[in-house]
Scaffold this active site. Sequence first.
Site, mmCIF file in Angstrom:
data_model
loop_
_atom_site.group_PDB
_atom_site.id
_atom_site.type_symbol
_atom_site.label_atom_id
_atom_site.label_comp_id
_atom_site.label_asym_id
_atom_site.label_seq_id
_atom_site.Cartn_x
_atom_site.Cartn_y
_atom_site.Cartn_z
ATOM 1 N N ASP A 70 16.035 23.105 -29.517
ATOM 2 C CA ASP A 70 16.788 21.913 -29.969
ATOM 3 C C ASP A 70 17.547 21.555 -28.662
ATOM 4 O OD1 ASP A 70 18.632 24.043 -29.506
ATOM 5 O OD2 ASP A 70 19.352 24.285 -31.543
ATOM 6 N N ASP A 98 11.244 27.181 -31.751
ATOM 7 C CA ASP A 98 12.396 27.533 -32.345
ATOM 8 C C ASP A 98 12.265 27.446 -33.906
ATOM 9 O OD1 ASP A 98 14.957 28.560 -32.806
ATOM 10 O OD2 ASP A 98 15.999 26.664 -32.448
ATOM 11 N N CYS A 134 1.003 -1.324 0.061
ATOM 12 C CA CYS A 134 -0.124 -0.049 -0.083
ATOM 13 C C CYS A 134 0.853 1.328 0.039
ATOM 14 C CB CYS A 134 -1.113 -0.040 1.139
ATOM 15 S SG CYS A 134 -0.157 0.268 2.829
ATOM 16 N N CYS A 155 3.462 1.614 2.734
ATOM 17 C CA CYS A 155 4.773 0.913 2.847
ATOM 18 C C CYS A 155 5.606 1.819 1.872
ATOM 19 C CB CYS A 155 4.388 -0.319 2.061
ATOM 20 S SG CYS A 155 3.188 -1.669 2.948
ATOM 21 N N ASP A 190 18.971 26.787 -27.049
ATOM 22 C CA ASP A 190 17.717 27.416 -26.118
ATOM 23 C C ASP A 190 17.652 27.189 -24.700
ATOM 24 O OD1 ASP A 190 16.610 28.339 -28.741
ATOM 25 O OD2 ASP A 190 16.025 26.287 -29.310
#
Length: 823
Positions: free
Chosen positions: A712, A518, A113, A116, A716
């Site tokens: 890319d 871009d 669960c 845990c 950027d």
Amino acid sequence: MREPATPTLCFHCGLPVAKGIDLKVEIDSQPRPMCCHGCEAVAKAIVQGGLEDFYRYRTGPSPTGRDLVPEFLKRSKIYDNPEIQKTFVTTAPGTRPGATLQEASLILEGIVCAACAWLNERHLNQLPGVIEANVNYATHRAHIKWDNRLIKLSDILVAISHIGYLAHPYDPNRQQQILAKERREHLKRLGLAGVLGMQVMVLAVALYSGDWFGIEAEFRQFFYWVSLALTTPVIFYSAQPFFTGAWRDIKNRRPGMDVPVTLGITLAFLASVNSTIHGSGHVYFDSVVMFVFFLLGARYLELGARKQSGDACDTLIKLQPTMATRLTNHLEETVPAVALQPGEIILIRPGEIIPADGCVLQGLSSVDESLLTGESLPLQKKPGDMVIGGTLNYESALTVRVEHSGANTVLAGLQQLVDRAQSEKPRLAQLANHVAGWFVFTVIVTATIVGLYWWQADPERWLPITVAVLVITCPCALSLATPTALTAATGKLTQAGLLVSSSNALETLSRVTHMVFDKTGTLTEGKLQLVKIHPLADVDVNSCHQIAAALEARSEHPIARAINSNIDPILNSSHVHNTPGAGLLGEVNGCRYFIGTSQYIESKIQIALPESQLADLEQSGHTVVILAQAGRLLAAFELGDTLRADSKNLIDALYTLGIEPLLLTGDSEFAAKSVAERCGISHYRSRLSPQEKLYHVKNLQAQGKIVAMVGDGINDVPVLASSHVSIAMGSGAQLAAIHADMVLLSTHLSHIATGITLAKKTLMIIKQNTTWALLYNLCALPLAAAGWVAPWMAAVGMSASSLVVVANAMRLLKTANPIDIDK
């Protein structure tokens, strides 16, 4: 003849004491020899504990100190071996060379669960030397980062075993074996509960009928004892995982879902046993067996769903082959793939998976990269081409020189991104786990109050009502609501070639209002070709080309690759300095040169290319970069690019989804306008530096817009980092350096639209699951407390609530149409 000397024996274990060892422990007022420090430590512990009589009454030698070391501890030490760690341990990204920070993924056994998972995560984060630990409840995997100087991996594995769980280095085959073992065990327990439960239910029908129509006392008592006999194996075998989990939770002082479950089973069973022994009162054997049966059934189905969603996420790691054929002096040698080193030569036969990244030396074949990049068609590979580990060789044999192996391959880099995404907890999951963490405690307190009330109001009904309250309310559905949906969505996108590397990416992507692109390498192929070199002075064109190639030799930008294509460089550059998005400067043969945009060149040498001449060069929509040196312009390089085939389809899909696309590029007005018109983008900006792109993104964010950036991943980086969600175009060696929220591995931009669609559907399903879990508990608890729900009905409701959540999340694996988001 002289007899050999009798060897000295260890007083504790009876083994010979090696020469040079002088270890003694005083036992019965006499110094006794010991063969090792282990025996010495055990003997001292016995003496200090006042148990010296042990040595007087023992019937044989005691186990050695080495024998007393737990077997798991011995096995775990193996994982400290650096050679073994090469297969699953990596150096943490961003650390300095020589640093000892390491990270690995582990499989956790025994997770039942969310509590845990929380317990393991908290326990690991408290260990000295553990920097960060995250546990994914949906996949039962832990991602751990630690300082190897302060704690060893074996220490981490042993620490997990101390709280009742087992951990192993993550391996998809082993995980499948563990899941298969779990399912077999669950099936056996489920089968026993079902077979015996049916017999108990038959007897229960007779007992209920007797309450209405009458039944002789001796038959009632006989049915009670038979029901007890049939229920006992269900309690002690089928329900054993619940008792084990509850005891572990209690020892660790963190109640999970097994605690109320076990309380309900125990109360109902003990009360029924008491009624059977005394021959009076009600029995609830039918409720007990049905509860165990339904809950085991729910867990069994949950295991199947977890395996299905986990399989999708494990697609990448399953691509890695285990063996490779290495060529040494033209002789073939089969070696483990992890043992390959850069520079070695390997042979890949048709139908084999390529074991490492490398360069083709001999052969001509087609390679299937579909499972890695989403590309449907095989790509032809010839000498000089790069191949990626994990891809499939189709037609003929290839001889390949290994360039990257092990943790340095593209496939390993991708898996690290996936592990990072799965190990992080998104905001929605953190909130759900926080609520679920207090839920169990609240349920137990509520059940106690309800039980006390009914004990006073109606003593005959307090037990079934209390059991129903304990059983019907469970935080499992709430804890499963988010991780199951995210795991399924992440796996689906990975198969489509869109890698999710941030936990919050899908949540944010679903709310995006503007998507910034871009141009070069994003909307276009990024495979620039050198169209023409225009001399701007009395210079040799070939010499200008050589100078430009030398300056761009170390760059990965598409412009650099275009300039360096179809030329054998004969010059070298030094002191090269790059200005991202503008240009670079460096020295060639002792002279300083500049290459870049017209604005960059003008800022460096204060000479501008005449506007009319620049307009003529840019009118075709091609990219123009200028080479110059102090005092004069040398040449202009005209570079052409090809628009991606599905760029316009993506832009059309974005408009359909209500997202505004924008084009921000450093290229000329003509180049930007040409691409924008062909794609259908209404708003674009040209001649922008990375700082100016960043300004435009920040401006949109200031207006309350949710901005996604697609670039890319190289020039950027600032804009990608500042956007709400970033998508990088990934390829080749760049992948390891990309730190975007998502990475598009394929060349199909339309997969971005698929990602947005799936993100919207994922968020919708998470909201549905969370709403269902909360409403279920809010409605079920009052009904059970009012006495309107029988214990067996509570078992059905609890099991069904978890199954509904899991089944709803699995719908994401069937999502196909990028635009169909309303279903």
